[in-house]
Motif scaffolding. Structure first.
Motif, PDB file in Angstrom:
ATOM      1  N   ARG A  14      -2.019  -1.636   2.842  1.00  0.00           N
ATOM      2  CA  ARG A  14      -1.890  -0.848   1.606  1.00  0.00           C
ATOM      3  C   ARG A  14      -1.950  -1.763   0.382  1.00  0.00           C
ATOM      4  O   ARG A  14      -2.670  -1.489  -0.582  1.00  0.00           O
ATOM      5  CB  ARG A  14      -0.567  -0.087   1.632  1.00  0.00           C
ATOM      6  N   GLY A  72       4.645  -1.932  -3.593  1.00  0.00           N
ATOM      7  CA  GLY A  72       3.864  -1.332  -2.515  1.00  0.00           C
ATOM      8  C   GLY A  72       4.712  -0.537  -1.546  1.00  0.00           C
ATOM      9  O   GLY A  72       4.387   0.601  -1.199  1.00  0.00           O
ATOM     10  N   ASN A  73       5.817  -1.103  -1.086  1.00  0.00           N
ATOM     11  CA  ASN A  73       6.591  -0.408  -0.045  1.00  0.00           C
ATOM     12  C   ASN A  73       7.918   0.109  -0.577  1.00  0.00           C
ATOM     13  O   ASN A  73       8.354  -0.224  -1.681  1.00  0.00           O
ATOM     14  CB  ASN A  73       6.754  -1.286   1.196  1.00  0.00           C
ATOM     15  N   ASP A 220      -3.850  10.847   8.009  1.00  0.00           N
ATOM     16  CA  ASP A 220      -3.712   9.617   8.797  1.00  0.00           C
ATOM     17  C   ASP A 220      -3.513   9.950  10.271  1.00  0.00           C
ATOM     18  O   ASP A 220      -3.261  11.101  10.624  1.00  0.00           O
ATOM     19  CB  ASP A 220      -2.579   8.730   8.259  1.00  0.00           C
ATOM     20  N   ASP A 298       0.272   4.128   4.090  1.00  0.00           N
ATOM     21  CA  ASP A 298      -0.492   3.096   4.778  1.00  0.00           C
ATOM     22  C   ASP A 298      -0.771   3.652   6.170  1.00  0.00           C
ATOM     23  O   ASP A 298       0.194   3.961   6.880  1.00  0.00           O
ATOM     24  CB  ASP A 298       0.356   1.814   4.858  1.00  0.00           C
ATOM     25  N   PRO A 299      -2.001   3.884   6.560  1.00  0.00           N
ATOM     26  CA  PRO A 299      -3.258   3.389   6.009  1.00  0.00           C
ATOM     27  C   PRO A 299      -4.002   4.311   5.041  1.00  0.00           C
ATOM     28  O   PRO A 299      -5.154   4.015   4.697  1.00  0.00           O
ATOM     29  CB  PRO A 299      -4.108   3.202   7.272  1.00  0.00           C
ATOM     30  N   THR A 301      -3.920   4.618   1.879  1.00  0.00           N
ATOM     31  CA  THR A 301      -4.357   3.910   0.668  1.00  0.00           C
ATOM     32  C   THR A 301      -5.691   3.190   0.887  1.00  0.00           C
ATOM     33  O   THR A 301      -6.510   3.084  -0.032  1.00  0.00           O
ATOM     34  CB  THR A 301      -3.282   2.878   0.260  1.00  0.00           C
ATOM     35  N   GLU A 302      -5.894   2.720   2.118  1.00  0.00           N
ATOM     36  CA  GLU A 302      -7.113   1.970   2.428  1.00  0.00           C
ATOM     37  C   GLU A 302      -8.347   2.876   2.417  1.00  0.00           C
ATOM     38  O   GLU A 302      -9.480   2.398   2.434  1.00  0.00           O
ATOM     39  CB  GLU A 302      -6.973   1.263   3.784  1.00  0.00           C
TER      40      GLU A 302
END
Ligand code: AMP
Ligand code: GLY
Length: 426
Positions: A14, A72-73, A220, A298-299, A301-302
Motif C-alpha cells: 500500500r 499508511g497503516n 480484494d 492493502d492490496p 491501493t495497489e
C-alpha cells in the motif's frame, strides 16, 4: 498549491503504491518513507524510523523540513499520531493525513463502530457487544441468530480478530475463549453479529472533514487459495472497478453510508482528515457496512492508485487545508488489477531472504514492493506478501493477463500467487 516534503509512514505494498502516486506530483520536493521496503527507494528515501515512535517521527520531521505526514497503516492513527502533532505547538504546523485518535476508533474499536452506525442509522448487521460481565446475554443473543455465527474482537488484532463459526456450540466456545483472552486485551469485548450473505467490495473516501471525494471502488481477495478457499491473508489481489458496484449501487453507498458517516463524525466532533475505508457487503443490491477502516486498503491501493487521474499530493493538501472541494480528481476508465506474489507457506510460517530475479525485465506492469529488502546480493524476500504486480487493461481480463505475464518473468524460491483474482466479477 505549495511544494511539499512528505513523510510517508509504513512499509507495505500500500505504501509503495502511495509513494508511486505521490512521486508523480510536480509539487513534491522530497519523499521520505519510514521505514519503507526494498522497492520504495525508487520514489524517495527510506528512513529507519518506527511509525509508532511519535517523538522520533516529530524530530525527524522537524529536522528535515517535512510539511506533510501521510499515514499508511492504522496503528499510528489508533495510537493518536494526529493528536500528537496537533497538540504540540512546535509541530502543529505539520499536518497529519488521517483521523484523530477519537475518529480512529471507527477502526480501533468494533464496538464503537457499531454504536456509531446505530446512532447514525447506517446499514449494518444486527449485533450485541459482550464482555465477561454479560456473557449470558451474549449466549442468548447467539441463540437468537441463525448459523453461521460472527464473532469479532473489539480491538485491533492484526486482521485476525474475526471468527466465523458454523455451529452454535462452536460459537459459544469461541465466545468464551475470546473473552478469556484469545486476542489479549483486544477481545475483552466481543461483538457478536448476524451473518450477512453477499459479495463484498471496498469503497474509499477521502475527506477533509466536510467535503469528500469517493475514490475508485475495488474488490480484494483475502483467502490464500483459489476459489476463496483456505486461510485469510493480508490480501492476495484486487480488481477495480467492481462490476456490481454500478451507478445505482454507488448512489446508495453515497446517500446511505458516506453522507451519514460524515454527518455523524461532525455531530460527534470526531476530527477526521484522511481516508475512510468502507468494507461493504452487497445484500440484494443494498450496501451494508461490514467494517470501517481509517486508512486505505492493502492490496486495494495497489489497484486504486492506478485509476486516480490527478495529483494525489494536491488532494492531500486539500485535505490538510480544508479545501478538498476545490481540488480536481478524475477517475481513469480503464481496469486496474493487482496480483500479489507471496512466499511459500504464507499466511503460516514462511522463509525470508530468497533472492528475487527478473525485477529489471521490462513489462507492462507496475511492481509495488511489499515484503522485500535490498541486500548487497540484490533484492530478497522479507515478508509473506512480497510484491504486488499491478496492470491496466481495457477489460479485467486484459489487465490480469498483463499481471500474470509479468509474474512469469519474476522468480524467487517458493513463489505463489492466485490465478483466479476477479473470478467472481463480470
Ligand atoms: P473484518 O475484519 O471486519 O473485515 O471481517 C473479516 C471478514 O469477515 C470480512 O471481510 C467478511 O468477509 C467477514 N465478515 C465480517 N462480518 C461479517 C458479517 N456480519 N457477515 C458475514 N461476513 C462477515
Ligand atoms: N484489504 C483489506 C484491508 O486492507 O483491510
Amino acid at each position: 498549491m505549495s511544494k511539499h516534503t512528505v513523510l510517508l509512514l509504513g512499509s507495505g505494498g500500500r505504501e509503495s503504491a502511495l509513494a508511486w502516486k505521490l512521486a508523480q506530483s510536480d509539487n513534491l520536493i522530497k519523499l521520505y518513507i519510514a521505514p519503507g521496503n526494498g522497492g520504495t527507494e525508487q520514489y524517495g528515501e527510506n528512513v529507519n524510523l518506527s511509525p509508532l515512535d511519535f517523538p522520533a517521527v516529530a524530530d525527524f520531521a522537524l529536522s528535515n523540513g517535512v510539511t506533510m505526514i501521510v499515514v499508511g497503516n492504522e496503528d499510528p492513527l489508533v495510537a493518536g499520531i494526529y493528536d500528537y502533532f496537533a497538540g504540540d505547538e512546535k509541530i502543529c504546523h505539520i499536518p497529519v493525513i488521517g483521523p484523530s485518535k477519537a475518529g480512529a476508533q471507527l477502526e480501533g474499536s468494533k464496538d464503537f463502530a457499531k454504536g456509531f452506525m446505530m446512532r447514525h442509522n447506517i446499514p449494518t448487521a444486527r449485533y450485541l457487544s459482550v464482555s465477561a460481565e454479560n456473557i449470558e446475554e451474549g449466549i442468548d443473543f447467539l441463540n437468537s441468530l441463525r448459523a453461521p455465527y460472527v464473532l469479532k474482537a473489539d480491538g485491533l488484532a492484526a486482521g485476525k480478530g474475526v471468527l466465523i463459526l458454523p455451529t452454535l456450540e462452536e460459537a459459544v466456545d469461541a465466545l468464551k475463549e475470546m473473552l478469556g483472552g484469545m486476542f489479549g486485551k483486544s477481545s475483552a469485548t466481543v461483538v457478536i453479529e448476524e451473518f450477512l450473505s453477499g459479495i463484498e467490495c471496498s469503497v474509499f473516501v477521502l475527506t477533509d472533514g466536510v467535503s469528500y471525494k469517493i475514490l475508485p471502488v475495488a474488490k480484494d481477495y483475502k483467502r490464500i487459495g483459489e476459489g476463496d478457499k483456505g486461510l485469510n491473508t493480508g490480501g492476495m489481489g484486487a480488481v477495480s472497478p467492481v462490476s456490481f458496484a454500478d451507478v445505482s449501487f454507488m448512489k446508495k453507498v453515497e446517500e446511505r453510508i458516506v453522507l451519514p458517516t460524515l454527518k455523524g463524525l461532525n455531530e460527534e466532533k470526531l476530527t477526521y482528515k484522511g481516508f475512510i475505508f468502507l468494507g461493504l457487503i452487497n445484500v440484494d443490491n443494498d450496501p451494508m457496512v461490514i467494517e470501517y477502516n481509517v486508512r486505505m486498503g492493502d492490496p486495494e491501493t495497489e489497484a486504486v492508485m492506478l485509476r486516480i487521474n490527478g495529483d494525489l499530493l494536491d488532494l492531500l493538501e486539500g485535505v490538510a487545508s480544508s479545501s478538498l472541494d476545490s481540488r480536481k480528481m478524475a477517475i481513469d476508465e480503464r481496469y486496474a488489477v493487482t496480483v500479489m506474489m507471496v512466499s511459500a507457506g504464507y499466511p503460516g510460517a514462511y522463509e525470508k531472504g530468497k533472492l528475487i530475479s527478473g525485477l529489471d525485465v521490462p513489462s507492462e506492469s507496475i511492481l509495488f514492493h511489499a515484503g522485500t529488502k535490498q541486500t548487497p546480493d540484490g533484492v530478497v524476500t522479507a515478508g509473506g506478501r512480497v510484491i504486488a504486480v499491478s496492470s491496466y487493461g481495457n477489460s479485467k481480463d486484459e489487465a490480469l493477463a498483463r499481471s500474470f505475464a509479468t509474474i512469469e518473468q519474476i522468480d524467487f524460491d517458493g513463489k505463489y500467487f492466485r490465478r483466479d483474482i476477479g473470478f467472481d466479477l463480470d
